[in-house]
Design a protein around this motif. Structure first.
Motif, PDB file in Angstrom:
ATOM      1  N   ARG A   1      50.799  78.254  18.963  1.00  0.00           N
ATOM      2  CA  ARG A   1      51.617  78.530  20.146  1.00  0.00           C
ATOM      3  C   ARG A   1      51.294  79.903  20.749  1.00  0.00           C
ATOM      4  NH1 ARG A   1      52.295  73.556  20.513  1.00  0.00           N
ATOM      5  NH2 ARG A   1      54.006  72.585  19.403  1.00  0.00           N
ATOM      6  N   GLN A   2      50.968  80.854  19.885  1.00  0.00           N
ATOM      7  CA  GLN A   2      50.579  82.192  20.364  1.00  0.00           C
ATOM      8  C   GLN A   2      49.316  82.108  21.216  1.00  0.00           C
ATOM      9  OE1 GLN A   2      52.523  84.877  19.494  1.00  0.00           O
ATOM     10  NE2 GLN A   2      51.373  86.033  21.007  1.00  0.00           N
ATOM     11  N   PHE A   3      48.351  81.332  20.754  1.00  0.00           N
ATOM     12  CA  PHE A   3      47.108  81.168  21.505  1.00  0.00           C
ATOM     13  C   PHE A   3      47.355  80.427  22.812  1.00  0.00           C
ATOM     14  CE2 PHE A   3      45.586  81.828  17.180  1.00  0.00           C
ATOM     15  CZ  PHE A   3      44.651  82.826  17.400  1.00  0.00           C
ATOM     16  N   GLU A   4      48.247  79.454  22.790  1.00  0.00           N
ATOM     17  CA  GLU A   4      48.572  78.731  24.023  1.00  0.00           C
ATOM     18  C   GLU A   4      49.202  79.677  25.051  1.00  0.00           C
ATOM     19  OE1 GLU A   4      49.438  74.200  22.509  1.00  0.00           O
ATOM     20  OE2 GLU A   4      51.089  75.635  22.412  1.00  0.00           O
TER      21      GLU A   4
ATOM     22  N   ASN B   1      48.996  83.019  25.200  1.00  0.00           N
ATOM     23  CA  ASN B   1      48.044  84.038  25.640  1.00  0.00           C
ATOM     24  C   ASN B   1      46.982  83.475  26.582  1.00  0.00           C
ATOM     25  OD1 ASN B   1      49.385  85.917  24.104  1.00  0.00           O
ATOM     26  ND2 ASN B   1      47.936  85.870  22.420  1.00  0.00           N
ATOM     27  N   GLY B   2      46.562  82.250  26.335  1.00  0.00           N
ATOM     28  CA  GLY B   2      45.523  81.645  27.152  1.00  0.00           C
ATOM     29  C   GLY B   2      46.061  80.826  28.317  1.00  0.00           C
ATOM     30  N   LYS B   3      47.399  80.725  28.379  1.00  0.00           N
ATOM     31  CA  LYS B   3      48.036  79.924  29.427  1.00  0.00           C
ATOM     32  C   LYS B   3      47.459  78.508  29.457  1.00  0.00           C
ATOM     33  CE  LYS B   3      49.231  83.925  32.240  1.00  0.00           C
ATOM     34  NZ  LYS B   3      48.975  84.918  31.239  1.00  0.00           N
ATOM     35  N   VAL B   4      47.328  77.948  28.254  1.00  0.00           N
ATOM     36  CA  VAL B   4      46.846  76.571  28.100  1.00  0.00           C
ATOM     37  C   VAL B   4      47.763  75.843  27.139  1.00  0.00           C
ATOM     38  CG1 VAL B   4      44.425  77.183  28.500  1.00  0.00           C
ATOM     39  CG2 VAL B   4      45.321  77.162  26.173  1.00  0.00           C
ATOM     40  N   LYS B   5      47.629  74.535  27.097  1.00  0.00           N
ATOM     41  CA  LYS B   5      48.381  73.729  26.142  1.00  0.00           C
ATOM     42  C   LYS B   5      47.354  73.015  25.266  1.00  0.00           C
ATOM     43  CE  LYS B   5      52.510  72.387  25.018  1.00  0.00           C
ATOM     44  NZ  LYS B   5      53.438  73.312  24.440  1.00  0.00           N
ATOM     45  N   VAL B   6      47.342  73.350  23.991  1.00  0.00           N
ATOM     46  CA  VAL B   6      46.399  72.737  23.052  1.00  0.00           C
ATOM     47  C   VAL B   6      47.016  71.499  22.438  1.00  0.00           C
ATOM     48  CG1 VAL B   6      45.058  73.093  20.939  1.00  0.00           C
ATOM     49  CG2 VAL B   6      45.316  74.960  22.589  1.00  0.00           C
ATOM     50  N   VAL B   7      48.285  71.611  22.031  1.00  0.00           N
ATOM     51  CA  VAL B   7      48.980  70.466  21.440  1.00  0.00           C
ATOM     52  C   VAL B   7      50.300  70.260  22.140  1.00  0.00           C
ATOM     53  CG1 VAL B   7      47.914  70.726  19.177  1.00  0.00           C
ATOM     54  CG2 VAL B   7      50.056  71.873  19.635  1.00  0.00           C
ATOM     55  N   GLY B   8      50.788  69.035  22.099  1.00  0.00           N
ATOM     56  CA  GLY B   8      52.048  68.689  22.775  1.00  0.00           C
ATOM     57  C   GLY B   8      53.262  69.256  22.113  1.00  0.00           C
TER      58      GLY B   8
END
Length: 83
Positions: free
Chosen positions: A71-74, A76-83
């Motif tokens: 969630r931290q990476f999501e 920071n990157g303003k992306v969604k990796v997992v739902g």
């Protein structure tokens, strides 16, 4: 790897695993980086990892599943990796 074959699909399905906490992982990473400092070994990437764990620890709490670090990476990157 176990993370990409098992953990990521479970997170994508909304299942947290709670098999290891952010607090415990941060402790392990902190101890490893302290050992690096004590032995005079540069640990640039590990020090960055320690800070990432610390930020997530502050955001999610020490009892949060370590896999929620994504969630931290999501954020920071303003992306969604997992739902």
């Amino acid at each position: 790897s176990y993370s990409t074959e098992i953990t990521l699909p479970r997170l994508a399905a909304g299942q947290t695993m709670a098999n290891f906490t952010l607090g415990l992982m941060h402790k392990d990473v902190r101890l490893a980086t302290e050992l690096g400092v004590a032995s005079g070994t540069p640990m640039h990437v590990s020090n960055l990892g320690r800070e990432i764990f610390l930020t997530s620890l502050n955001d999610l709490g020490p009892e949060a599943d370590v896999n929620l670090l994504i969630r931290q990476f999501e954020r920071n990157g303003k992306v969604k990796v997992v739902g």
